[in-house]
Design a protein around this motif. Sequence first.
Motif, PDB file in Angstrom:
ATOM      1  N   SER A  13       0.823  -1.206   0.000  1.00  0.00           N
ATOM      2  CA  SER A  13       0.000   0.000   0.000  1.00  0.00           C
ATOM      3  C   SER A  13       0.859   1.258   0.000  1.00  0.00           C
ATOM      4  CB  SER A  13      -0.935  -0.010   1.217  1.00  0.00           C
ATOM      5  OG  SER A  13      -1.728   1.146   1.259  1.00  0.00           O
ATOM      6  N   TYR A  16       2.406   1.737  -3.455  1.00  0.00           N
ATOM      7  CA  TYR A  16       1.452   2.238  -4.447  1.00  0.00           C
ATOM      8  C   TYR A  16       1.154   3.717  -4.227  1.00  0.00           C
ATOM      9  CZ  TYR A  16      -2.958   3.499  -6.544  1.00  0.00           C
ATOM     10  OH  TYR A  16      -3.929   4.167  -7.236  1.00  0.00           O
ATOM     11  N   PHE A  70      -4.404   0.579  -8.177  1.00  0.00           N
ATOM     12  CA  PHE A  70      -3.923  -0.582  -7.425  1.00  0.00           C
ATOM     13  C   PHE A  70      -5.006  -1.647  -7.459  1.00  0.00           C
ATOM     14  CE2 PHE A  70      -2.142  -2.145  -3.083  1.00  0.00           C
ATOM     15  CZ  PHE A  70      -1.403  -3.119  -3.741  1.00  0.00           C
ATOM     16  N   HIS A 130      -9.230   2.113   1.995  1.00  0.00           N
ATOM     17  CA  HIS A 130      -8.840   2.519   0.637  1.00  0.00           C
ATOM     18  C   HIS A 130      -9.965   2.179  -0.352  1.00  0.00           C
ATOM     19  CE1 HIS A 130      -4.738   3.103   2.118  1.00  0.00           C
ATOM     20  NE2 HIS A 130      -4.801   1.899   2.660  1.00  0.00           N
ATOM     21  N   TYR A 169      -9.107   1.488  -4.086  1.00  0.00           N
ATOM     22  CA  TYR A 169      -8.415   0.289  -4.562  1.00  0.00           C
ATOM     23  C   TYR A 169      -9.431  -0.637  -5.224  1.00  0.00           C
ATOM     24  CZ  TYR A 169      -4.371   1.505  -1.560  1.00  0.00           C
ATOM     25  OH  TYR A 169      -3.296   2.125  -0.975  1.00  0.00           O
TER      26      TYR A 169
END
Length: 405
Positions: A238, A241, A253, A269, A272
């Motif tokens: 994470s 990214y 991602f 997130h 994502y």
Amino acid sequence: MTETAQIPKRPRHIAIVSETFPPEVNGVANTLRHLCQGLMQQGHRVSVVRPRQHDENHAEAQGVGQALFTSEHLVTGIPLPGYPELRFGLARSGRLAKLWRRQRPDALYVATEGPLGVAAVSAARRLGIPVSSGFHTNFHSYSHYYGAGFLEKLLCGYGRWFHNRTAITLVPTRKMQAVVQGMGVHSTGLWSRGVDCMRFAPHKRDEALRRAWGVAANDRVVLYVGRLASEKNLQMASACYERIRNLHPKARFVLVGDGPLRKRLAERHPDYVFCGMQRGEALARHYASGDIFLFPSKTDTFGNVVTEAMASGLAVVAYDDAAASEHIHHEGNGMKADLSDDDGFIDAALKLADQPTLLNRIRAQARLDALDLNWSAQIEQFEQLVFNQQQRTKYHVLKQSIPLL
């Protein structure tokens, strides 16, 4: 001529004991799938002892069985703490001994170290069946990720006891071989992994799938494939990214897999892309539709996803450990950093994101190098290592039976 070269090539019966097996999706199950297929193709008889899986689909299990083994023996399974998808196998050694008296294997391979593995080793030793084990999972290292680091020495001692009761322990890399020997395991053999380059291939890139992820043709997809769990070091993936996205806002991602951290990651997130668990051709399309592959784990013994990503034409970023230590050449067919160098891991990923020419060159070379990692050579190596224990056991028993003159 070496001792292993003298092993006669004739059909054998090998029993494989494991607490995880296809159609479950994980590295051990994937490796056993290829192993069983390869042994069957060589004309060997393969019998499997495993726990009954949670919510097992009978039709799917039958289909797997037709391709992977001659016969199967199911035992009771209970969920593994922290891994409810996986199950401990429970069986008495006497019951397994009775099974193997009726259908005696030439050799036994125990892939997991749980209660089923302990019972299987005890039964094999009682019957004089050559038994080998595999070091597939670095459980003693996992303890740090679950607030139980104090158990590491205990788990390490258990692993040493378990593997030293077998004739040889197979490990996938030279680096892991040194680790296992450092634990005090006496007899080890190197058995690596292949990759299916027909299934995993760059031409399976799917532009419609990429559009569904919200990326255009020239946007970068940063991909992770694997279990969403603490021991996979996902916080590094994470962080890596986020650094890429700061410089390349259109990058996405994409995470393929499932596990206990999925809900927390998705809440933290929401941008994502979580694809869940994928199998077969769908998994191959997900791989090929990525660009940069992150493998931040510091606990895997191998990491089949690394070679699958290479075969799919991705640029892998990993630590210099497990599969990457054997197959990734820095800035040649991938990028890697020392285990202690988290900044180096991030810098390697940023370099790929910033330099399209380097990225494309590495992706092309990764595919070429993956083509050399075939499973047939690994099946032959497995035969030599495991069936050689049969020759040694027979010699040992014969020598003990000859009276002193």
